[in-house]
Design a protein around this motif. Structure first.
Motif, PDB file in Angstrom:
ATOM      1  N   THR A 129      -6.250  -2.976  -1.874  1.00 18.65           N
ATOM      2  CA  THR A 129      -6.146  -1.981  -0.809  1.00 18.65           C
ATOM      3  C   THR A 129      -5.354  -2.536   0.361  1.00 18.65           C
ATOM      4  O   THR A 129      -5.660  -3.619   0.877  1.00 18.65           O
ATOM      5  CB  THR A 129      -7.543  -1.549  -0.332  1.00 18.65           C
ATOM      6  OG1 THR A 129      -8.253  -0.968  -1.434  1.00 18.65           O
ATOM      7  CG2 THR A 129      -7.441  -0.523   0.784  1.00 18.65           C
ATOM      8  N   LEU A 130      -4.337  -1.807   0.780  1.00 16.32           N
ATOM      9  CA  LEU A 130      -3.545  -2.128   1.958  1.00 16.32           C
ATOM     10  C   LEU A 130      -3.967  -1.176   3.063  1.00 16.32           C
ATOM     11  O   LEU A 130      -3.944   0.047   2.881  1.00 16.32           O
ATOM     12  CB  LEU A 130      -2.055  -1.981   1.667  1.00 16.32           C
ATOM     13  CG  LEU A 130      -1.542  -2.617   0.367  1.00 16.32           C
ATOM     14  CD1 LEU A 130      -0.033  -2.444   0.248  1.00 16.32           C
ATOM     15  CD2 LEU A 130      -1.917  -4.092   0.299  1.00 16.32           C
ATOM     16  N   THR A 131      -4.385  -1.734   4.196  1.00 11.77           N
ATOM     17  CA  THR A 131      -4.932  -0.903   5.272  1.00 11.77           C
ATOM     18  C   THR A 131      -3.878  -0.629   6.331  1.00 11.77           C
ATOM     19  O   THR A 131      -2.979  -1.450   6.579  1.00 11.77           O
ATOM     20  CB  THR A 131      -6.141  -1.585   5.932  1.00 11.77           C
ATOM     21  OG1 THR A 131      -5.732  -2.858   6.453  1.00 11.77           O
ATOM     22  CG2 THR A 131      -7.251  -1.791   4.924  1.00 11.77           C
ATOM     23  N   CYS A 132      -3.990   0.535   6.942  1.00 15.75           N
ATOM     24  CA  CYS A 132      -3.090   0.933   8.020  1.00 15.75           C
ATOM     25  C   CYS A 132      -3.852   0.877   9.334  1.00 15.75           C
ATOM     26  O   CYS A 132      -4.933   1.467   9.466  1.00 15.75           O
ATOM     27  CB  CYS A 132      -2.559   2.350   7.774  1.00 15.75           C
ATOM     28  SG  CYS A 132      -1.391   2.926   9.033  1.00 15.75           S
ATOM     29  N   ASP A 133      -3.309   0.181  10.295  1.00 16.54           N
ATOM     30  CA  ASP A 133      -3.957  -0.001  11.593  1.00 16.54           C
ATOM     31  C   ASP A 133      -3.666   1.206  12.478  1.00 16.54           C
ATOM     32  O   ASP A 133      -2.820   1.170  13.375  1.00 16.54           O
ATOM     33  CB  ASP A 133      -3.455  -1.291  12.245  1.00 16.54           C
ATOM     34  CG  ASP A 133      -4.209  -1.624  13.518  1.00 16.54           C
ATOM     35  OD1 ASP A 133      -5.272  -1.004  13.746  1.00 16.54           O
ATOM     36  OD2 ASP A 133      -3.739  -2.490  14.277  1.00 16.54           O
ATOM     37  N   VAL A 134      -4.385   2.297  12.196  1.00 13.92           N
ATOM     38  CA  VAL A 134      -4.163   3.549  12.917  1.00 13.92           C
ATOM     39  C   VAL A 134      -5.506   4.232  13.112  1.00 13.92           C
ATOM     40  O   VAL A 134      -6.462   3.989  12.362  1.00 13.92           O
ATOM     41  CB  VAL A 134      -3.187   4.460  12.119  1.00 13.92           C
ATOM     42  CG1 VAL A 134      -3.840   4.945  10.839  1.00 13.92           C
ATOM     43  CG2 VAL A 134      -2.702   5.619  12.958  1.00 13.92           C
TER      44      VAL A 134
END
Length: 343
Positions: free
Chosen positions: A41-46
């Motif tokens: 899983t690649l997370t988005c800092d939003v």
């Protein structure tokens, strides 16, 4: 959840890390086993609820739009499975034309698959004393960025790990610890290394006691005092060695060369034969029998009063301690050799 449409931003493939500039660790790195069906899983800092678009920059090819079945967006995050070489690169999340964060996805190299290397050979560590730091070096040349960390947090890859990067580009590191130099060691140090290039990610952990990596700096030969037909050699511990020296004791080995036949011998005792031309010394911890230090530079040995005036050059010569009358004699002798300048 549907298949993600990704924009592929291709760049010309080159074998050097300049393709991504991976000469240092990016803020976010995720490693996946090759062709593993379990997704990473690649997370988005939003903030939650903000619509995002993921973009991907990889090696090779031209910019194109394509459907990628193995990459699926779940909310703001991205799940990627069955990772192979073409999928390695930088994944970034965007919203409204603004880039919020990015993650480099690399292929994990199992330690057992590294040819002719293990953690003991890839990570070399040594300590000059029992003080609160020690040094390590990384020896595998395939990787372009390496960082080291100490403790369980680094083994587990937690954000609380205090990673240390090489400051000179030569993969040399200095790590700090809080172990008391007076306490008996009961727990091994655990040094974890993470190494990357433009495609691979390797993680290794080396375990050892501080006492097992002790290697003092070279000691200093202070003087050679004549005692009959022998020399009593005075040796000072290296300035970097732990104090008090009565507690952190050292043993020395003196190597010397005879004047008459050029034969080389060594002695653990400070009293050696007088008729020698030069000598050098090395040292080690006498309690744990640590690794020997490097040899000190050779020093020429001067004996007899006629040669005492050369003893001012203590970096080159090993001599008796000069008395005040000896120093005065040398000054008068030097003055007698000085020629007057013509008017």
């Amino acid at each position: 959840m549907g298949t993600l449409s990704l924009w592929i931003f291709g760049i010309l493939f080159i074998s050097l890390p300049a393709a991504y500039g991976l000469t240092s660790f990016p803020k976010n790195v995720v490693a996946a086993m090759k062709d593993d069906p379990n997704p990473v899983t690649l997370t988005c800092d939003v903030e939650s609820g903000v619509p995002v678009e993921w973009k991907f920059t990889s090696n090779g090819g031209e910019m194109e739009k394509m459907d990628w079945d193995s990459a699926q967006q779940v909310g703001a995050n991205l799940n990627v499975s069955e990772v192979d070489e073409p999928m390695v690169g930088e994944y970034s999340c965007w919203s409204g034309g603004k880039k919020f964060s990015s993650t480099y996805l690399l292929l994990r190299v199992p330690e057992e698959e590294v040819e002719d290397a293990d953690s003991d050979s890839a990570i070399r560590c040594w300590a000059r004393s029992y003080n609160c730091n020690f040094n390590c070096s990384w020896t595998l040349g395939k990787y372009t960025a390496v960082r080291l960390g100490l403790g369980q947090d680094c083994i587990e890859g937690n954000k609380s790990c205090d990673w240390v990067s090489s400051s000179d580009g030569g993969f040399q590191f200095e790590l700090s610890h809080t172990l008391s130099p007076y306490a008996e060691e009961s727990t091994m140090f655990e040094v974890t290394a993470e190494a990357i290039n433009d495609q691979d990610f390797l993680k290794m952990t080396k375990r050892f006691y501080l006492r097992d990596i002790i290697q003092p700096d070279s000691p200093e030969i202070v003087r050679c005092q004549e005692v009959g037909e022998e020399l009593n050699v005075t040796i000072d511990p290296p300035s970097s060695w732990s104090t008090p020296h009565s507690f952190f004791s050292l043993e020395h080995e003196i190597e010397y060369v005879y004047k008459d036949n050029g034969k080389t011998e060594s002695s653990p005792a400070p009293v050696i034969p007088k008729r020698i031309s030069k000598l050098r010394v090395r040292t080690r911890d006498s309690l744990v029998r640590s690794a020997w230090s490097q040899w000190s530079p050779w020093k020429n040995v001067l004996t007899g009063k006629k040669k005492l005036c050369k003893c001012k050059n203590t970096a080159k010569y090993c001599c008796p301690e000069l008395l005040p009358e000896d120093m005065g004699h040398c000054k008068r002798k030097q003055g007698g050799k000085t020629k007057s300048k013509p008017n």
